[in-house]
Design an enzyme around this catalytic site. Structure first.
Site, PDB file in Angstrom:
ATOM      1  N   ARG A  78      37.951  48.989  41.257  1.00 49.28           N
ATOM      2  CA  ARG A  78      38.483  48.066  40.129  1.00 49.28           C
ATOM      3  C   ARG A  78      38.229  46.622  40.629  1.00 49.28           C
ATOM      4  NH1 ARG A  78      43.959  47.968  36.505  1.00 49.28           N
ATOM      5  NH2 ARG A  78      45.064  47.604  38.325  1.00 49.28           N
ATOM      6  N   ASP A  86      49.686  46.538  30.698  1.00 50.71           N
ATOM      7  CA  ASP A  86      49.348  45.409  29.966  1.00 50.71           C
ATOM      8  C   ASP A  86      49.398  45.445  28.430  1.00 50.71           C
ATOM      9  OD1 ASP A  86      48.547  42.962  31.733  1.00 50.71           O
ATOM     10  OD2 ASP A  86      47.399  44.718  32.665  1.00 50.71           O
ATOM     11  N   GLU A 133      43.287  46.733  27.130  1.00 52.89           N
ATOM     12  CA  GLU A 133      44.756  46.705  27.384  1.00 52.89           C
ATOM     13  C   GLU A 133      45.613  45.316  26.596  1.00 52.89           C
ATOM     14  OE1 GLU A 133      45.108  45.904  31.551  1.00 52.89           O
ATOM     15  OE2 GLU A 133      42.997  45.368  31.583  1.00 52.89           O
ATOM     16  N   HIS A 188      45.167  44.134  41.251  1.00 50.76           N
ATOM     17  CA  HIS A 188      46.572  43.859  41.672  1.00 50.76           C
ATOM     18  C   HIS A 188      46.749  44.057  43.169  1.00 50.76           C
ATOM     19  CE1 HIS A 188      47.401  42.776  37.536  1.00 50.76           C
ATOM     20  NE2 HIS A 188      47.067  44.133  37.192  1.00 50.76           N
ATOM     21  N   ASP A 226      27.162  46.778  45.647  1.00 51.75           N
ATOM     22  CA  ASP A 226      26.198  46.935  47.145  1.00 51.75           C
ATOM     23  C   ASP A 226      27.215  47.276  48.045  1.00 51.75           C
ATOM     24  OD1 ASP A 226      24.116  45.357  45.848  1.00 51.75           O
ATOM     25  OD2 ASP A 226      24.524  43.741  46.721  1.00 51.75           O
TER      26      ASP A 226
END
Length: 257
Positions: free
Chosen positions: A73, A178, A152, A48, A87
């Protein structure tokens, strides 16, 4: 020389409480400020917040100097997104919107090198291997990667025990915002029905021996979740702290004439 020890993964495995904070401002400066505040883990949010790959990299580089664990995230559970995060040097990834045990199992594969998984091999170019200066990185990286899956929705919570039980899932994170929307309480994660669902999920996750976590800025609910068994709890965000503190400071002065 082996892959760096993932202390956050070890702490979760030992059920040691970890208090965290969300990073959404995309700034290495604010990340560093938060790193010195005593939190155990900080989430660099790519779902987000406008955290692109260079922004994530700069924050990971800054946080490496401090005793705090960075969690990335991803936008979604795409294999290539997870590969990029790993990575870059993130050892723990949080993947949103995980609905089934089968989806969780595929995410486990995405975080592991073959033959255990399908993570692409490009460690010679990666910060994760210190640019190929960790000789045994490929052989040891799998053991130090932590996968946190985020549930969620009502359908995900109906299978939360099965999702948590998937081998290679290191923790299950409940998304109250959510979940509230899916339950018909858009914008109101504090609704009693949502709180009850969150607490029930925490109990289900811990019963199968996996750590449960969530994000809530409600102090009393955070403490209730910890008492119920939640092990990793994020208690706010850099954005939320900035908006609330700036508003509070301004409110103490007269309005402009």
């Amino acid at each position: 020389m082996t892959a760096h020890l993932n202390g956050f993964k070890a702490a979760l495995s030992a059920s040691k409480l970890q208090i965290g904070l969300w990073l959404g401002l995309t700034s290495p400066v604010t990340a560093e400020v938060c790193a010195t505040a005593g939190y155990d883990w900080l989430v660099i949010d790519g779902e987000h917040a406008p955290n692109d790959v260079p922004a994530m990299l700069s924050q990971l580089q800054v946080l490496a100097a401090y005793d705090v664990h960075p969690v990335v995230r991803t936008v979604a559970g795409e294999t290539w997104m997870i590969k990029q995060a790993l990575d870059l040097g993130a050892q723990t990834v949080l993947v949103p919107m995980v609905e089934t045990p089968e989806a969780a199992a595929e995410l486990v594969r995405a975080t592991r090198y073959p033959p255990m998984g399908c993570r692409g091999v490009g460690a010679a170019l990666a910060r994760a291997s210190r640019y190929n200066r960790i000789p045994d990185y490929l052989a040891t990286a799998n053991d130090q990667v932590a996968l946190i899956v985020q549930v969620e929705s009502r359908s995900a919570l109906a299978q939360v025990a099965e999702i948590a039980a998937v081998p290679g899932v290191d923790g299950v994170f409940i998304g109250p915002a959510d979940l509230a929307a899916d339950m018909g309480f858009l914008g109101d994660p504090s609704a009693p029905e949502v709180r009850a669902a969150v607490l029930s999920a925490i109990r289900a996750i811990t019963r199968v021996g996996k750590p449960a976590g969530l994000l809530t800025s409600d102090r009393s609910f955070a403490m209730e979740c910890i008492a119920e068994g939640a092990v990793f709890v994020a208690v706010g965000s850099d954005v939320g702290l900035l908006t609330s503190s700036t508003a509070a400071l301004r409110s103490g002065f007269p309005k402009s004439i």
